[in-house]
Design an enzyme around this catalytic site. Structure first.
Site, PDB file in Angstrom:
ATOM      1  N   ASP A 173     -11.132   2.013   2.879  1.00  0.00           N
ATOM      2  CA  ASP A 173     -10.967   0.559   2.870  1.00  0.00           C
ATOM      3  C   ASP A 173     -12.216  -0.134   3.405  1.00  0.00           C
ATOM      4  O   ASP A 173     -12.533  -0.045   4.592  1.00  0.00           O
ATOM      5  CB  ASP A 173      -9.750   0.176   3.714  1.00  0.00           C
ATOM      6  N   ASP A 216       0.860  -1.185   0.000  1.00  0.00           N
ATOM      7  CA  ASP A 216       0.000   0.000   0.000  1.00  0.00           C
ATOM      8  C   ASP A 216       0.900   1.241   0.000  1.00  0.00           C
ATOM      9  O   ASP A 216       1.367   1.655  -1.015  1.00  0.00           O
ATOM     10  CB  ASP A 216      -0.948  -0.007   1.187  1.00  0.00           C
TER      11      ASP A 216
END
Length: 437
Positions: A341, A334
């Site tokens: 999310d 990431d």
């Protein structure tokens, strides 16, 4: 305070546990004297500024009331705040009571916490310095996969239903040597969790209401900087559409995380979890994810989770992130500043990001829905500005992206999702190549 409440003073420098602790001149000497007592609504526990409580910890299981909270803070005139150096002590056993959402996620084990609030509510912890190192533990390596989980402050809800009125304020938490692999245990600077009750039918669902984390400086901690709300009831939040009802029954309400500065967290910076309309504002995450690399994250065993980002929600509904800043997040799978999310209705507005190695923002996977990213500024974020990673929808509106020449707007291999842009501007930065030498 109430007419029956008491103030207890603790001085490592001048106190004695033979004293009554009720005045500055008759202060206790150790935190053990407080751990042995039952605190009542309105009580205050004041640690002397300049005192260092080495190898000690403060574990509280008592509660105040809304009108008379228990306050743990500082007294005295010294410049240095009172310091709790847990040194791996303060060990307790954490058990979610159920496996988590992946078989590789650790859900039970021993934890060391300098400050632990266990099934407590209406309590304020403020103006303390807190560390929890493990460098003196025989046989322990920093990157050991089975290493002890450690926190500066751990908060647990379990057998008393909704726990409310918890405030963590103006804490300096640093050098917490936790386990870089365990994302779900109480592990890092500040971590709050809800564990399965022994008898949920009698006590009700363990969850939180009216939580404030503000004004804290969290520095050099592993794994998380600030994480609030992972729950044993995670299976109630499956799917993309999340109703208010599921949060009112199983999630957390009125969570505010504001004015905190997280620097050099080993993993993620700041994350509210399973919360209804959490407010995350005026925070900064600086140089986080600094241990999510092959040099330190090198003995994970069968664990998974070599991912970390700056400031983001997990399984929240209508989370609002505003006036935050994220800079220099280290590259990993990431590594972006912001990440909507697996939540419903995440809004990022009026935030700033700079030189995050994984980009500005990700909209993560199929359960990240109804996302809005507006009025934000991205300056020289790297790798790729946005990551629409198979998400169903995202609105990008009125943002300004200052992009280094050669950096793609969409990060490579992080696409496949859907987004709409309205009045966005991309400004190319021309002179960002450093000359050799």
């Amino acid at each position: 305070m109430t007419s029956l409440s008491a103030t207890y003073y603790v001085s490592q420098r001048t106190g004695s546990d033979e004293n009554d602790g009720r005045t500055c001149s008759t202060a206790f000497a150790s935190l053990s004297a407080i751990n042995r007592r039952s605190l009542q609504p309105g009580d205050r526990v004041l640690l002397e500024r300049g005192s260092v409580f080495y190898g000690q910890y403060l574990h509280v299981t008592d509660s105040g009331t809304k009108e008379a909270p228990i306050v743990i803070g500082a007294y005295g005139t010294a410049d240095a705040p009172p310091r709790i150096d847990a040194c791996g002590q303060g060990i307790w056993y954490q058990d979610y009571g159920t496996p988590l959402d992946a078989p590789t996620h650790v859900y039970h084990g021993y934890v060391s916490s300098a400050v632990l609030l266990y099934d407590a509510e209406y309590i304020v912890v403020e103006d303390l310095e807190i560390t929890n190192e493990g460098s003196m533990i025989p046989g322990e390596r920093y990157s050991l996969g089975e290493k002890m989980n450690r926190t500066g402050v751990a908060v647990v809800a379990k057998d008393k239903g909704v726990r409310g009125g918890i405030t963590l304020r103006n804490l300096w938490i640093h050098d917490v040597h936790g386990n870089v692999y365990d994302k779900h245990m109480n592990n890092g600077g500040i971590y709050m969790t809800a564990l399965r009750p022994e008898c949920e039918e009698l006590t009700g669902v363990a969850r939180y209401r009216d939580i404030v984390i503000e004004g804290c400086f969290v520095h050099r901690v592993s794994r998380w900087g600030i994480a609030a709300g992972y729950t044993y009831a995670h299976d109630k939040f499956r799917g993309a559409e999340l109703t208010e009802a599921v949060f009112l029954n199983y999630g957390h309400e009125n969570m505010q995380i504001r004015n905190n500065y997280v620097k050099e967290a080993g993993g993620d910076g700041i994350t509210p979890m399973y919360a209804l309309r959490p407010l995350v504002e005026h925070n900064m995450a600086d140089s986080v994810a600094c241990e999510i690399n092959d040099r330190i994250y090198c003995e994970p065993g069968d664990r998974m989770g070599k991912v970390a980002a700056g400031i983001w929600p997990w399984k929240c509904k209508d989370a609002l992130f505003r006036y935050n800043e994220v800079t220099d997040t280290r590259l990993n799978q990431d590594g972006m500043a912001y990440d909507a999310d697996s939540g419903d209705g995440t809004v990022y507005e009026s935030n700033y990001s700079r030189q995050n190695e994984g980009g500005c923002v990700m909209f993560c996977l199929q359960e990240a829905i109804h996302n809005t990213f507006r009025d934000n500024i991205s300056y020289d974020d790297l790798g790729g500005t946005i990551s629409p990673s198979e998400n169903p929808d995202a609105l990008l509106q009125d943002n300004v992206y200052y992009v280094r020449r050669g950096v793609p707007f969409v990060r490579k291999n992080m696409d496949g999702g859907s987004f709409t842009q309205v009045n966005d501007r991309v400004v190319e930065l021309y002179n960002m190549v450093l000359s050799p030498g």
